[in-house]
Design a protein around this motif. Structure first.
Motif, PDB file in Angstrom:
ATOM      1  N   LYS A   2      57.522  30.322  52.326  1.00  0.00           N
ATOM      2  CA  LYS A   2      57.479  31.284  53.616  1.00  0.00           C
ATOM      3  C   LYS A   2      56.358  31.083  54.726  1.00  0.00           C
ATOM      4  O   LYS A   2      55.861  31.162  54.146  1.00  0.00           O
ATOM      5  N   ARG A   3      56.906  31.449  56.306  1.00  0.00           N
ATOM      6  CA  ARG A   3      55.436  31.506  57.084  1.00  0.00           C
ATOM      7  C   ARG A   3      55.120  32.342  57.736  1.00  0.00           C
ATOM      8  O   ARG A   3      56.382  33.356  58.047  1.00  0.00           O
ATOM      9  N   VAL A   4      54.112  33.029  57.601  1.00  0.00           N
ATOM     10  CA  VAL A   4      54.370  34.514  58.471  1.00  0.00           C
ATOM     11  C   VAL A   4      52.753  34.179  59.483  1.00  0.00           C
ATOM     12  O   VAL A   4      52.040  33.757  59.082  1.00  0.00           O
ATOM     13  N   LEU A   5      53.313  35.330  60.636  1.00  0.00           N
ATOM     14  CA  LEU A   5      52.555  34.544  61.906  1.00  0.00           C
ATOM     15  C   LEU A   5      51.932  36.368  62.015  1.00  0.00           C
ATOM     16  O   LEU A   5      52.591  37.121  62.133  1.00  0.00           O
ATOM     17  N   PHE A   6      50.114  36.350  62.239  1.00  0.00           N
ATOM     18  CA  PHE A   6      49.658  37.869  61.886  1.00  0.00           C
ATOM     19  C   PHE A   6      49.847  37.752  63.643  1.00  0.00           C
ATOM     20  O   PHE A   6      48.423  36.409  64.001  1.00  0.00           O
ATOM     21  N   VAL A   7      49.551  38.735  64.989  1.00  0.00           N
ATOM     22  CA  VAL A   7      49.139  38.594  65.906  1.00  0.00           C
ATOM     23  C   VAL A   7      48.250  39.812  66.593  1.00  0.00           C
ATOM     24  O   VAL A   7      48.809  40.951  66.453  1.00  0.00           O
ATOM     25  N   ASP A   8      47.077  39.873  66.605  1.00  0.00           N
ATOM     26  CA  ASP A   8      45.966  40.911  66.573  1.00  0.00           C
ATOM     27  C   ASP A   8      44.948  40.231  67.700  1.00  0.00           C
ATOM     28  O   ASP A   8      44.192  39.063  67.238  1.00  0.00           O
ATOM     29  N   ASP A   9      44.621  41.166  68.639  1.00  0.00           N
ATOM     30  CA  ASP A   9      43.620  40.466  69.836  1.00  0.00           C
ATOM     31  C   ASP A   9      42.157  41.332  68.716  1.00  0.00           C
ATOM     32  O   ASP A   9      41.391  41.037  69.634  1.00  0.00           O
ATOM     33  N   GLU A  10      41.876  42.021  67.709  1.00  0.00           N
ATOM     34  CA  GLU A  10      41.018  42.706  67.291  1.00  0.00           C
ATOM     35  C   GLU A  10      41.141  41.712  65.881  1.00  0.00           C
ATOM     36  O   GLU A  10      40.858  41.694  64.934  1.00  0.00           O
ATOM     37  N   PRO A  11      39.982  40.711  65.754  1.00  0.00           N
ATOM     38  CA  PRO A  11      38.623  39.868  65.297  1.00  0.00           C
ATOM     39  C   PRO A  11      38.767  40.327  64.120  1.00  0.00           C
ATOM     40  O   PRO A  11      39.465  39.418  62.951  1.00  0.00           O
ATOM     41  N   ALA A  12      38.459  41.789  63.741  1.00  0.00           N
ATOM     42  CA  ALA A  12      37.448  42.605  62.699  1.00  0.00           C
ATOM     43  C   ALA A  12      39.122  42.598  62.195  1.00  0.00           C
ATOM     44  O   ALA A  12      39.314  42.156  60.312  1.00  0.00           O
ATOM     45  N   LEU A  13      39.939  42.894  62.790  1.00  0.00           N
ATOM     46  CA  LEU A  13      41.818  43.489  61.835  1.00  0.00           C
ATOM     47  C   LEU A  13      41.770  42.257  61.097  1.00  0.00           C
ATOM     48  O   LEU A  13      42.524  42.688  60.121  1.00  0.00           O
TER      49      LEU A  13
END
Length: 403
Positions: A2-13
């Motif tokens: 299974k593939r899970v994609l995370f999207v966030d503009d905060e590199p630290a997060l």
């Protein structure tokens, strides 16, 4: 895998998530990107099973991303992970996101949400049907009940009990209310499974806003008619089963979940009537012609039964797993591996008792699940025998719900 994609503009997060979830890389392929545009580019290369996105991002925000994913990749499960949500944005998310998690997340909350969502794929294996349910933004409400709710909410002296009773009348409205209240932007401290508690927590203003919003609710539009599966008849049968399962579970710890299982047990038909009405009509005709249970004909024609479809939808919307499991396995309770009298057993027992008194689908063979009798109840250590189950249901089967 299974593939899970995370999207966030905060590199630290993203770095924190990458480290926190490192131990799951043997089970899931995880991709981390810093913008919505990069997320779309990644999905164009290869679709993902679960998308976990922030809301506030420069350029294309999370709501825009979710809208694009819903239209282009409806089979992808959409989860929002954000610490911000204004009222108008929250209303949009109810039609775009399957679940909403708040920042900061409690320990294991993200992992648990993804695990449960991916389990839903095992319940509904037909990819075309998963796409249909994944794209579904709302279930149409029955016009008569919708109008009653609208009128009640305009009354200055309306009370929680009156609104609760109306919401209970239509499983589509009830399911959406529970999805709303358990979304993180309402900041509940624990999962709410009672309709009256959900309405008390949300308040009449939030319910009124949702009811008046075409994005959240719409009215049922007559289309292909499948005899015996009209929305009003489905709603009436759900009320009978909910009342029966309430009588069987009253006073137990599983009461709230059992009541929901009864209320939502045939909600999959609402999805099929909206998304695949012609195929459902074909399945109904095949059940009659072959003299087979309707759910078997549904699997042949559609690729899934109403039970799997309903369970998949409710699982995506974050309802309790005991409810989802009961609805998914209602035709084959032995598949659950249960060894005690639980929500599933209460549901199939209640449904069998109601079916014996008032068959819903005239002319269509009904399912014959596990031998539901004293042996079945004894095997699961039920707190009553079959005669007592009949007595409880006949005593409390008055058309109302025990709450």
């Amino acid at each position: 895998m299974k593939r899970v994609l995370f999207v966030d503009d905060e590199p630290a997060l993203l770095d924190g998530l990458r480290g926190r979830l490192r131990g799951l890389r043997s089970r899931w392929e995880m991709i981390f990107v810093e913008s919505a545009s990069r997320a779309i580019a990644e999905m164009e290369l290869r679709p993902v099973d679960v998308l976990v996105s922030d809301m506030r991002m420069p350029g294309m925000d999370g709501a825009q991303l979710l809208s694009i994913v819903r239209d282009r990749w409806p089979e992808t499960i959409r989860i929002v992970l954000s610490g911000h949500a204004e009222n108008e944005q929250s209303k949009r998310l109810l039609t775009l996101a399957h679940q909403y998690l708040g920042k900061p997340c409690e320990e294991n909350q993200i992992e648990s949400a993804m695990e449960r969502c991916l389990q839903m794929h095992e319940l509904l294996t037909d990819s075309r049907m998963r796409a249909s349910v994944g794209h579904l933004a709302r279930l149409p409400a029955i016009p008569r009940i919708f109008a009653k709710l609208h009128a009640a909410l305009l009354k200055p002296d309306v009370c929680v009990r009156e609104v609760t009773d109306i919401v209970h009348e239509d499983p589509a409205i009830a399911a959406k209310v529970l999805q709303m209240v358990n979304s993180a932007f309402f900041r509940v401290t624990r999962r709410i499974t009672r309709i009256d508690q959900a309405i008390s927590y949300l308040g009449f203003n939030a319910i009124r806003t949702a009811v008046l919003s075409v994005e959240v609710f719409s009215l049922w539009q007559p289309g292909v008619i499948v005899a015996g599966l009209e929305p009003e008849r489905l709603q009436a049968r759900a009320h009978r089963v909910a009342a029966a399962v309430s009588a069987l579970s009253h006073g137990t710890a599983m009461f709230d979940d059992a009541l929901l299982a009864g209320l939502f047990y045939n909600i999959g038909y609402r999805v099929l009537l909206q998304e695949r009405p012609e195929d459902l009509a074909r399945a109904s005709a095949e059940a009659r012609a072959r003299d087979i249970p309707l759910h078997e004909a549904e699997r042949r024609v559609i690729g899934a039964s109403n039970a799997e479809v309903g369970a998949y939808l409710l699982g995506l919307w974050g309802l309790p797993y005991a409810v989802v499991e009961a609805i998914a396995f209602q035709y084959e309770p032995e598949r659950s591996g249960a060894r005690q009298f639980d929500v599933l057993a209460a549901l199939v027992t209640a449904e069998r008792l109601v079916m014996a008194e008032d068959p819903l689908i005239v002319g269509i063979p009904h399912h014959a699940c596990a031998a539901l009798d004293d042996r079945y109840l004894q095997m699961l250590s039920a707190p009553f025998d079959w005669s007592e189950a009949q007595r409880r249901v006949s005593t409390d089967q008055t058309g109302g719900l025990v709450t």
